[in-house]
Design an enzyme around this catalytic site. Structure first.
Site, PDB file in Angstrom:
ATOM      1  N   HIS A  63       0.847  -1.210   0.000  1.00  0.00           N
ATOM      2  CA  HIS A  63       0.000   0.000   0.000  1.00  0.00           C
ATOM      3  C   HIS A  63       0.876   1.251   0.000  1.00  0.00           C
ATOM      4  CE1 HIS A  63      -4.060   1.838   1.340  1.00  0.00           C
ATOM      5  NE2 HIS A  63      -3.300   2.796   0.842  1.00  0.00           N
ATOM      6  N   LEU A  66       2.706   6.454  -5.077  1.00  0.00           N
ATOM      7  CA  LEU A  66       3.938   6.924  -5.722  1.00  0.00           C
ATOM      8  C   LEU A  66       3.734   8.261  -6.438  1.00  0.00           C
ATOM      9  CD1 LEU A  66       5.479   3.586  -7.098  1.00  0.00           C
ATOM     10  CD2 LEU A  66       6.062   4.837  -5.007  1.00  0.00           C
ATOM     11  N   ASN A  97      -4.671   6.272  -7.324  1.00  0.00           N
ATOM     12  CA  ASN A  97      -5.192   7.648  -7.254  1.00  0.00           C
ATOM     13  C   ASN A  97      -4.161   8.678  -7.696  1.00  0.00           C
ATOM     14  OD1 ASN A  97      -3.652   7.235  -4.927  1.00  0.00           O
ATOM     15  ND2 ASN A  97      -4.882   8.612  -3.676  1.00  0.00           N
ATOM     16  N   ASP A 155      -8.851   3.414  -3.615  1.00  0.00           N
ATOM     17  CA  ASP A 155      -8.251   3.957  -2.384  1.00  0.00           C
ATOM     18  C   ASP A 155      -8.111   5.476  -2.419  1.00  0.00           C
ATOM     19  OD1 ASP A 155      -7.046   3.615   0.223  1.00  0.00           O
ATOM     20  OD2 ASP A 155      -5.245   4.378  -0.733  1.00  0.00           O
ATOM     21  N   HIS A 182     -10.772   0.909   0.904  1.00  0.00           N
ATOM     22  CA  HIS A 182     -10.523   1.949   1.906  1.00  0.00           C
ATOM     23  C   HIS A 182     -11.865   2.127   2.614  1.00  0.00           C
ATOM     24  CE1 HIS A 182      -9.286   6.334   2.836  1.00  0.00           C
ATOM     25  NE2 HIS A 182     -10.573   6.277   3.138  1.00  0.00           N
ATOM     26  N   HIS A 235      -5.538  -0.434   5.499  1.00  0.00           N
ATOM     27  CA  HIS A 235      -5.239   0.401   6.681  1.00  0.00           C
ATOM     28  C   HIS A 235      -6.331   0.427   7.743  1.00  0.00           C
ATOM     29  CE1 HIS A 235      -7.612   3.145   4.238  1.00  0.00           C
ATOM     30  NE2 HIS A 235      -6.600   3.527   3.479  1.00  0.00           N
ATOM     31  N   ASP A 311       0.928   2.598   3.776  1.00  0.00           N
ATOM     32  CA  ASP A 311       0.095   3.697   3.275  1.00  0.00           C
ATOM     33  C   ASP A 311       0.974   4.939   3.051  1.00  0.00           C
ATOM     34  OD1 ASP A 311      -2.039   5.166   2.369  1.00  0.00           O
ATOM     35  OD2 ASP A 311      -3.023   5.358   4.313  1.00  0.00           O
ATOM     36  N   HIS A 315       3.398  14.135   0.750  1.00  0.00           N
ATOM     37  CA  HIS A 315       2.841  15.456   0.436  1.00  0.00           C
ATOM     38  C   HIS A 315       3.950  16.483   0.587  1.00  0.00           C
ATOM     39  CE1 HIS A 315      -1.305  14.146   0.153  1.00  0.00           C
ATOM     40  NE2 HIS A 315      -1.194  13.529   1.318  1.00  0.00           N
TER      41      HIS A 315
HETATM   42 ZN   LIG Z   1      -6.818   4.744   1.887  1.00  0.00          ZN
END
Ligand SMILES: [Zn+2]
Length: 440
Positions: A63, A66, A97, A155, A182, A235, A311, A315
């Site tokens: 999980h 990238l 995503n 996710d 998720h 998660h 996860d 950022h």
């Molecule tokens: Zn998630």
């Protein structure tokens, strides 16, 4: 490629029933022999593994985000896999995503090509469940599977509509692909930013109740039992979710689940101290209360939890340096995972080393139906060398990831990845815990 012999480490390989001092002979990217005091053929490079080090099948993080294509200011596939191997991971599965969303073969192919160019960790793309992850129409799952996706997920968001989840679980049976969810009821999550409890109330933050997750996990378990499809819960953070997974496993539904390191190390008290409103403690699902953290540790101990996955959610600093409400959810995780697992789980007697390997290598390999998870002769030489007693201090600024958003900056922990070998090639050596050039 040259022959290499890893000599003298403790090899832990639960799939093969091995735990002891063994040598590993590597040739052409594969393991060709495992055994005690193997003979040293001509032309073999002998690597003397330092005393106390542990050799395990390459770690797999199922999980990670990238960020490429589309958000290269946070992470690229190249920087992401550099972070992965520095954390001891030989393979990562990346979430769809991105921008554009990985809901078609074009994006999947792009990710695989970038991963090949980077040439460090293996990258397993995960495709979207629905077109654009918009939750309305199933994506072309056959196309994603053919292009190389190893699972599907929306996710970042749940598959909110039960009927779409049902169809996804039914359709993926044809390809034996897991649907990763998720789990979060959107109406209960609302515009919450922190766990709904004492801390959020005291700090004036809008809450996300544990029930938002628990309800969705229970629904997914019910649908997996009904359809015979395979659901993997991403998660997990709320204690009631574990109960739902246990019920599903008791009924032989095809359900597995993962927990991220921050959910067995931190609680919502981190929102208050050491730094009030630290946006590096804002993630989704949120840091929950003590009873939830203890329940996650209990689930890891008793086997309910199948996988530890990070996860990893990079950022940019500018995006996190805003009011708590406005900051994006998520923290980086690839380079802090192994020290946290050693310090908080292994050295405290919560898990054994064979269980470590199950959680971080064997089970992810089985769930995603990839190679790896074992070091038997014939397997790809994807190997992680661990230094269980190395003392490390996490330094956010020193992370290989392009982003530094971690709540663990300055933490002193015991246990580290020492070297990472992918396809027989050493792709990372942790100079601070190994003598120079030991694995070069
Ligand atoms: Zn998630």
């Amino acid at each position: 490629m040259a022959k290499r012999l890893l000599k003298g480490g403790r090899v832990v390989d639960p799939a093969a029933g091995q735990d002891g001092e063994l040598d590993l002979l590597i040739e052409d990217g594969r393991i060709v022999a495992v055994g005690r005091e193997l003979p040293v053929p001509d032309g073999v490079q002998v690597i003397a593994v330092p005393r106390g080090f542990i050799i395990v099948p390459g770690l797999i993080d199922m999980h990670v985000h990238l960020r490429e294509p589309g958000q290269e200011h946070k992470e690229t596939i190249a920087t992401g896999v550099a972070s992965a191997v520095a954390g001891g991971f030989t393979a990562v599965a990346c979430m769809p995503n991105t921008s554009p969303i990985n809901d078609n073969a074009g994006v999947t192919g792009f990710i695989l090509e970038k991963a090949r160019e980077a040439g460090l960790a293996r990258v397993y793309p995960i495709g979207a469940v629905t077109r654009g992850s918009a939750g309305e129409q199933l994506a072309d799952i056959a196309e994603l599977h053919a292009a190389g996706c190893v699972a599907i997920t929306d996710d970042g968001h749940p598959v909110a509509t039960s009927l779409i989840m049902r169809r996804a679980l039914e359709y993926t049976r044809m390809f034996d692909l897991p649907v990763i969810d998720h789990c979060e009821d959107p109406s209960l999550k609302g515009d919450g930013v922190a766990h709904e409890g004492f801390q959020a109330a005291a700090l004036g933050l809008r809450g996300i109740p544990g029930a938002a997750e628990e309800i969705m996990v229970a629904r997914d378990v019910t649908l997996a039992a009904m359809t015979g499809g395979y659901v993997h819960i991403a998660h997990m953070s709320a204690r009631g979710s574990l109960d739902a997974v246990r019920v599903g496993k008791d009924r032989a539904a095809r359900v597995t689940c993962e927990v991220a390191p921050h959910h067995f190390t931190l609680t919502d008290e981190s929102l208050e101290r050491p730094i009030k409103y630290d946006t590096n403690c804002k993630m989704n699902p949120p840091l929950r209360e003590g009873a939830d953290m203890e329940a996650m540790i209990g689930g890891i101990r008793d086997g309910t939890v199948d996988v530890i996955a990070t996860d990893h959610a990079p950022h940019h600093a500018d995006e996190k340096h805003v009011e708590f409400d406005r900051a994006p959810f998520g923290i980086v995780g690839l380079e802090t995972c192994v020290p946290l697992v050693f310090d908080r789980l292994v050295h405290r007697g919560i898990i054994t080393m064979p269980r470590f390997v199950e959680l971080l290598s064997l089970n992810p390999a089985r769930i995603l139906r990839r190679q790896g998870g074992t070091l038997t002769a014939g397997a790809a030489a994807d190997i992680t060398v661990l230094a269980p007693d190395a003392r490390v201090t996490i330094r956010a600024a020193a992370l290989r990831s392009k982003s530094k958003n971690t709540p663990f900056d300055g933490w002193e922990l015991r246990g580290a990845a020492a070297a990472t070998i992918v396809g027989g090639r050493t792709v990372f050596v942790n100079d601070s815990v190994t003598g120079a050039d030991v694995f070069a």
